[in-house]
Enzyme design. Structure first.
Site, short mmCIF file in Angstrom:
data_model
loop_
_atom_site.label_atom_id
_atom_site.label_comp_id
_atom_site.label_asym_id
_atom_site.label_seq_id
_atom_site.Cartn_x
_atom_site.Cartn_y
_atom_site.Cartn_z
N SER A 45 0.81 -1.22 0.00
CA SER A 45 0.00 0.00 0.00
C SER A 45 0.84 1.26 0.00
O SER A 45 0.34 2.36 -0.26
CB SER A 45 -0.93 0.01 1.22
OG SER A 45 -1.88 -1.04 1.15
N GLY A 221 -2.58 3.70 -3.80
CA GLY A 221 -3.07 4.64 -4.81
C GLY A 221 -4.50 5.11 -4.63
O GLY A 221 -5.19 4.81 -3.66
N CYS A 247 -9.39 -2.12 3.36
CA CYS A 247 -8.62 -0.95 2.92
C CYS A 247 -8.99 -0.51 1.50
O CYS A 247 -10.08 -0.02 1.29
CB CYS A 247 -7.12 -1.23 3.07
SG CYS A 247 -6.10 0.25 3.01
N TYR A 292 -7.15 7.78 1.37
CA TYR A 292 -8.47 8.06 0.82
C TYR A 292 -9.55 7.48 1.73
O TYR A 292 -9.33 6.47 2.41
CB TYR A 292 -8.61 7.47 -0.59
CG TYR A 292 -7.73 8.15 -1.60
CD1 TYR A 292 -8.22 9.17 -2.42
CD2 TYR A 292 -6.39 7.79 -1.74
CE1 TYR A 292 -7.40 9.81 -3.34
CE2 TYR A 292 -5.56 8.43 -2.65
CZ TYR A 292 -6.07 9.44 -3.45
OH TYR A 292 -5.26 10.08 -4.35
N HIS A 332 -6.90 -2.60 9.07
CA HIS A 332 -6.29 -3.90 8.75
C HIS A 332 -6.49 -4.93 9.87
O HIS A 332 -5.72 -4.95 10.83
CB HIS A 332 -4.79 -3.73 8.48
CG HIS A 332 -4.49 -3.00 7.22
ND1 HIS A 332 -4.26 -3.63 6.02
CD2 HIS A 332 -4.41 -1.67 6.96
CE1 HIS A 332 -4.05 -2.72 5.08
NE2 HIS A 332 -4.13 -1.53 5.63
N GLU A 334 -5.83 -7.97 9.73
CA GLU A 334 -4.72 -8.94 9.65
C GLU A 334 -3.42 -8.37 10.20
O GLU A 334 -2.36 -8.96 10.05
CB GLU A 334 -4.50 -9.36 8.20
CG GLU A 334 -3.67 -8.44 7.33
CD GLU A 334 -4.27 -7.07 7.05
OE1 GLU A 334 -3.54 -6.18 6.65
OE2 GLU A 334 -5.50 -6.92 7.23
#
Length: 356
Positions: A45, A221, A247, A292, A332, A334
């Site tokens: 990411s 992105g 995400c 974002y 997240h 995980e």
């Protein structure tokens, strides 16, 4: 050797070069994690971005390669206040300095990372350059820095072909938009067979796999850039297969319902972000890495409702799609190196597959 960080607002910081000695332009974000620097470096990411670590000492336990979240680092550059030259850990494979050199990641130590963080918090995410070259005239350099944009990074980080991990009673298709390794591990640990597919995989291919569930991964992105992927997610919805998204996947699912996303001022990057479950009222500490968010004004309340919100800034951290078997989270579950507060959300996904 001296190294320089030049930000697009004209700020220049001088420190000591660490890692690879090369010049790179990227977007700069800060991360507030106290540990887990290897997981930060190898999180896809971060593609297109350089990371400023706010914790003052980084590298003190070296690099344990089995903790990587992907096969290689994806950050463009790494800024720390102080680099520990000798990591102390019985699991250590290599020191952080050598790891940065081997993987071509330039960095700087010896500058005030919290000062840089304050600049980003006040002015927002900005582009910058890491260089060992001293520029007397910054005008041409600043023009190049300001022209930089993060683009095409999902295509750069996704896997190139389909592969399968684990064996189990549930078969999951995991879309790799830049997936962290621990997503698949978390599913395999729960007795799932996980088929990892590239970001461009057609919904028709997933239908042929006859899976029990679909997981949409994290990734880098601007989500609105992924026009073709969004169209395939719309097709996935029609299959009625349970979907859980993390995400970037969370943002893409919103766009596939014609909601809107927007860029944050400086994003959420760290392992200490509180999120509130709007169903139970319970607050969890989460790991996050995103620039974002979903625009709350764009949500059609007849289609979906917020599931989690950020305690600090009230941004949306999770969605439940009331007419479909779909749930998504911005953070997240995980998380490695932690916290593990929301790890149980994988159990929630398992339950979703039982009621389809």
């Amino acid at each position: 050797m001296k190294a320089y960080l030049i930000l697009e607002d004209g700020s220049v910081f001088t420190g000591e070069s660490i890692g690879a000695q090369k010049e790179v332009i990227s977007e700069f974000v800060f991360n507030t994690s106290m540990t887990g620097y290897l997981e930060v470096l190898t999180d896809p990411s971060y593609a297109g971005q350089s990371v400023v670590m706010t914790y003052p000492l980084i590298g003190n336990y070296g690099v344990c390669l089995e903790d990587q979240e992907s096969s290689k680092p994806h950050v463009e550059g790494f800024i720390v206040n102080e680099l520990a030259r000798l990591g102390s850990n019985f699991r250590k494979n290599i020191d952080l300095e050598d790891y940065l050199i081997e993987n071509g990641i330039p960095g700087i130590q010896g500058i005030d990372t919290r000062h840089i963080t304050k600049i980003i918090r006040n002015q927002g995410c900005m582009n910058g350059m890491i260089t060992t070259t001293y520029y007397e005239d910054l005008q041409e350099v600043l023009t190049k820095i300001r022209a930089f944009t993060v683009t095409g990074v999902v295509e750069q980080t996704t896997c190139k072909e389909i592969y399968t991990l684990g064996e189990g009673s549930k078969h999951i298709a995991l879309y790799d938009f830049g997936a962290k390794t621990n997503i698949a591990k978390s599913l395999v640990k729960r007795g799932c067979k996980v088929t990892v597919v590239p970001a461009s995989t057609k919904a028709s291919v997933i239908k042929e796999l006859n899976v029990d569930g679909i997981m949409l991964s994290n990734g880098p992105g601007d989500p609105a850039e992924c026009v073709e992927i969004i169209e395939e997610i719309k097709a996935l919805r029609k299959m009625k297969t349970p979907i859980f998204a993390i995400c970037l996947g969370h943002q893409l699912m919103a766009l596939a319902h014609d909601f809107k996303t927007e860029k944050m001022k400086y994003g959420h990057h760290g392992a200490n972000h509180p999120v509130k479950d709007l169903v139970s009222g319970r607050v969890y500490i989460s790991t996050q890495n995103h620039n974002y968010v979903i625009n709350p004004e764009s949500i059609d309340s007849t289609i979906a409702k917020p599931w989690f919100v950020n305690v600090n800034d009230k941004t949306i951290e999770g969605m439940e799609y009331t007419q479909e078997n779909i749930k998504t989270v911005q953070f997240h579950p995980e998380a490695c190196a932690g916290p593990l507060d929301t790890d149980a959300l994988f159990e929630e996904f398992m339950k979703m597959m039982e009621v389809q």
